[in-house]
Design a protein around this motif. Structure first.
Motif, PDB file in Angstrom:
ATOM      1  N   HIS A  88       0.923  -1.359  -0.073  1.00 59.78           N
ATOM      2  CA  HIS A  88      -0.117   0.093  -0.187  1.00 59.78           C
ATOM      3  C   HIS A  88       0.932   1.506  -0.105  1.00 59.78           C
ATOM      4  N   LEU A  89       2.066   1.230   0.827  1.00 55.46           N
ATOM      5  CA  LEU A  89       2.737   2.267   0.908  1.00 55.46           C
ATOM      6  C   LEU A  89       3.662   2.500  -0.265  1.00 55.46           C
ATOM      7  N   ARG A  90       3.824   1.349  -0.968  1.00 55.94           N
ATOM      8  CA  ARG A  90       4.949   1.447  -2.135  1.00 55.94           C
ATOM      9  C   ARG A  90       6.277   1.326  -1.780  1.00 55.94           C
ATOM     10  N   TRP A  91       6.537   0.763  -0.592  1.00 53.56           N
ATOM     11  CA  TRP A  91       7.663   0.415  -0.061  1.00 53.56           C
ATOM     12  C   TRP A  91       8.558  -0.872  -0.475  1.00 53.56           C
ATOM     13  N   PRO A  92       9.858  -0.895  -0.688  1.00 54.93           N
ATOM     14  CA  PRO A  92      10.461  -2.094  -1.229  1.00 54.93           C
ATOM     15  C   PRO A  92       9.897  -3.452  -0.521  1.00 54.93           C
ATOM     16  N   CYS A  93       9.510  -4.175  -1.094  1.00 57.77           N
ATOM     17  CA  CYS A  93       9.135  -5.424  -0.570  1.00 57.77           C
ATOM     18  C   CYS A  93       9.376  -6.779  -1.704  1.00 57.77           C
ATOM     19  N   GLN A  94      10.230  -6.458  -2.632  1.00 59.18           N
ATOM     20  CA  GLN A  94      10.391  -7.576  -3.561  1.00 59.18           C
ATOM     21  C   GLN A  94      11.956  -7.337  -3.753  1.00 59.18           C
ATOM     22  N   PRO A  95      12.543  -8.740  -4.088  1.00 57.95           N
ATOM     23  CA  PRO A  95      14.203  -8.647  -4.327  1.00 57.95           C
ATOM     24  C   PRO A  95      14.413  -7.820  -5.706  1.00 57.95           C
ATOM     25  N   ALA A  96      15.469  -7.245  -5.702  1.00 57.09           N
ATOM     26  CA  ALA A  96      16.041  -6.672  -6.776  1.00 57.09           C
ATOM     27  C   ALA A  96      17.421  -6.271  -7.052  1.00 57.09           C
ATOM     28  N   ALA A  97      17.931  -6.218  -7.978  1.00 53.07           N
ATOM     29  CA  ALA A  97      19.177  -5.719  -8.339  1.00 53.07           C
ATOM     30  C   ALA A  97      20.506  -6.783  -7.192  1.00 53.07           C
ATOM     31  N   GLY A  98      20.037  -7.923  -7.276  1.00 54.07           N
ATOM     32  CA  GLY A  98      20.998  -9.001  -6.307  1.00 54.07           C
ATOM     33  C   GLY A  98      20.626  -8.708  -4.761  1.00 54.07           C
ATOM     34  N   GLU A  99      19.725  -8.044  -4.428  1.00 51.34           N
ATOM     35  CA  GLU A  99      19.413  -7.829  -2.927  1.00 51.34           C
ATOM     36  C   GLU A  99      18.206  -8.495  -2.743  1.00 51.34           C
ATOM     37  N   GLY A 100      17.999  -9.358  -1.663  1.00 50.82           N
ATOM     38  CA  GLY A 100      16.715  -9.757  -0.841  1.00 50.82           C
ATOM     39  C   GLY A 100      15.717  -8.723  -0.607  1.00 50.82           C
ATOM     40  N   ALA A 101      14.351  -9.174  -0.467  1.00 51.69           N
ATOM     41  CA  ALA A 101      13.187  -8.350  -0.314  1.00 51.69           C
ATOM     42  C   ALA A 101      13.505  -7.686   1.183  1.00 51.69           C
ATOM     43  N   TRP A 102      13.888  -8.594   2.141  1.00 51.84           N
ATOM     44  CA  TRP A 102      13.982  -8.263   3.512  1.00 51.84           C
ATOM     45  C   TRP A 102      15.264  -7.214   3.661  1.00 51.84           C
ATOM     46  N   ALA A 103      16.277  -7.367   3.061  1.00 53.56           N
ATOM     47  CA  ALA A 103      17.383  -6.342   3.019  1.00 53.56           C
ATOM     48  C   ALA A 103      16.859  -5.005   2.419  1.00 53.56           C
ATOM     49  N   ARG A 104      16.249  -5.076   1.365  1.00 52.84           N
ATOM     50  CA  ARG A 104      15.952  -3.915   0.788  1.00 52.84           C
ATOM     51  C   ARG A 104      14.771  -3.143   1.521  1.00 52.84           C
ATOM     52  N   MET A 105      14.055  -3.933   2.471  1.00 53.67           N
ATOM     53  CA  MET A 105      12.898  -3.073   3.145  1.00 53.67           C
ATOM     54  C   MET A 105      13.568  -2.632   4.372  1.00 53.67           C
ATOM     55  N   VAL A 106      14.442  -3.406   4.934  1.00 52.72           N
ATOM     56  CA  VAL A 106      15.443  -2.884   6.111  1.00 52.72           C
ATOM     57  C   VAL A 106      16.219  -1.827   5.853  1.00 52.72           C
ATOM     58  N   ARG A 107      16.923  -1.750   4.701  1.00 53.23           N
ATOM     59  CA  ARG A 107      17.623  -0.355   4.274  1.00 53.23           C
ATOM     60  C   ARG A 107      16.664   0.709   4.196  1.00 53.23           C
ATOM     61  N   HIS A 108      15.397   0.625   3.583  1.00 58.06           N
ATOM     62  CA  HIS A 108      14.420   1.396   3.458  1.00 58.06           C
ATOM     63  C   HIS A 108      14.078   2.275   4.660  1.00 58.06           C
TER      64      HIS A 108
END
Length: 292
Positions: A88-108
């Motif tokens: 809903h918030l359009r925050w990262p929740c999918q893997p991309a550019a060799g980084e997992g979904a959790w790591a992307r969410m955490v960095r955000h």
């Protein structure tokens, strides 16, 4: 639920057992309200408690995460957010550019000012009817834990924002969520689910002087008796008298909560050959509470 046969065989063969940590977390550690840690070892189906530690700063917490393995830790803070909220918030929740979904969410989350995060969560809640304000992770519904987006009473969203980036930076492994050092394993824990199995909804802790009642002290003693009897997750705890007394006398319940987290970590450690007892699939941006 008891120690699995493979783990028992490994210990009877004399192989070294991983150390077990139980961590009662706070998003603002300080001398008067530190992060508390129960340190133990899983031996022959029993958790032997070796000591209790207090960490008054994030630097001390980061040093704990950097301790060489093997160890398995149960951390009392949410590791993720509900997928429906992230989408809903359009925050990262999918893997991309060799980084997992959790790591992307955490960095955000790590890069986001706290006020901005709260405003986003408040906007979600304000648009929803009474009784259905918060989004829930699947594991929170089963465990009865607070929604991980909650920013007040208790502010577990602040704990997520403070804790998860440090797990990521430390390079630990989070089963089902993130691959890291297999010798340092971090699992989400929630002491409330174990406490309620003994006490129901009776309270055993309070941070206020007015809340330091004989009834809460009795409840802490009941929990300690249950731990030593193996009534929680089928795992008996060897608790030296001096450590049991310290837990009983702590009105905040933080030390006792750390021990409860250690029980969840030990239960999972005994199931390391079967994904630490976790479900076959975990949504990586949501995470899962060990033993639930």
């Amino acid at each position: 639920m008891h120690l699995d046969d493979k783990a028992a065989d490994r210990q009877s063969d004399g192989q070294s057992a991983p150390q077990v940590f139980g961590i009662d977390f706070t998003s603002a550690p300080r001398p008067r309200k530190p992060i508390t840690v129960a340190v133990g070892e899983l031996r022959a189906g029993r958790l032997k408690l070796l000591g209790l530690e207090t960490l008054a700063s994030f630097a001390a917490f980061e040093a704990l995460l950097a301790r060489p393995g093997p160890w398995v830790g149960g951390f009392d803070f949410p590791f993720g957010l509900p997928r429906e909220l992230l989408e809903h918030l359009r925050w990262p929740c999918q893997p991309a550019a060799g980084e997992g979904a959790w790591a992307r969410m955490v960095r955000h989350l790590e890069a986001m000012p706290r006020a901005q995060m709260v405003a986003a969560f408040r906007g979600w809640c304000d648009a929803r009817p009474a009784g259905a304000k918060f989004a829930h992770r699947a594991t929170d519904r089963l465990a009865g834990s607070s929604p991980s987006m909650k920013w007040v009473n208790p502010p577990v969203a602040f704990m997520l924002q403070a804790g998860a980036p440090r797990l990521l930076a430390a390079g630990v492994s989070v089963p089902g969520v993130h691959s890291g050092d297999p010798g340092r394993v971090a699992l989400e824990a929630y002491p409330g689910v174990l406490a309620r199995s003994v006490l129901g909804r009776a309270s055993y802790k309070s941070d206020t002087r007015a809340g330091r009642t004989p009834e809460r002290a009795q409840a802490r003693h009941r929990l300690l008796d249950a731990l030593q009897a193996g009534a929680l997750l089928g795992l008996a705890v060897e608790l030296p008298d001096a450590l049991a007394a310290v837990c009983a006398e702590d009105p905040s319940g933080d030390l006792l909560d750390a021990v409860l987290c250690a029980v969840q970590a030990a239960w999972a450690c005994a199931r390391s050959d079967s994904n630490y007892g976790l479900p076959p699939y975990i949504d990586p941006v949501e995470g899962w509470i060990a033993g639930v």
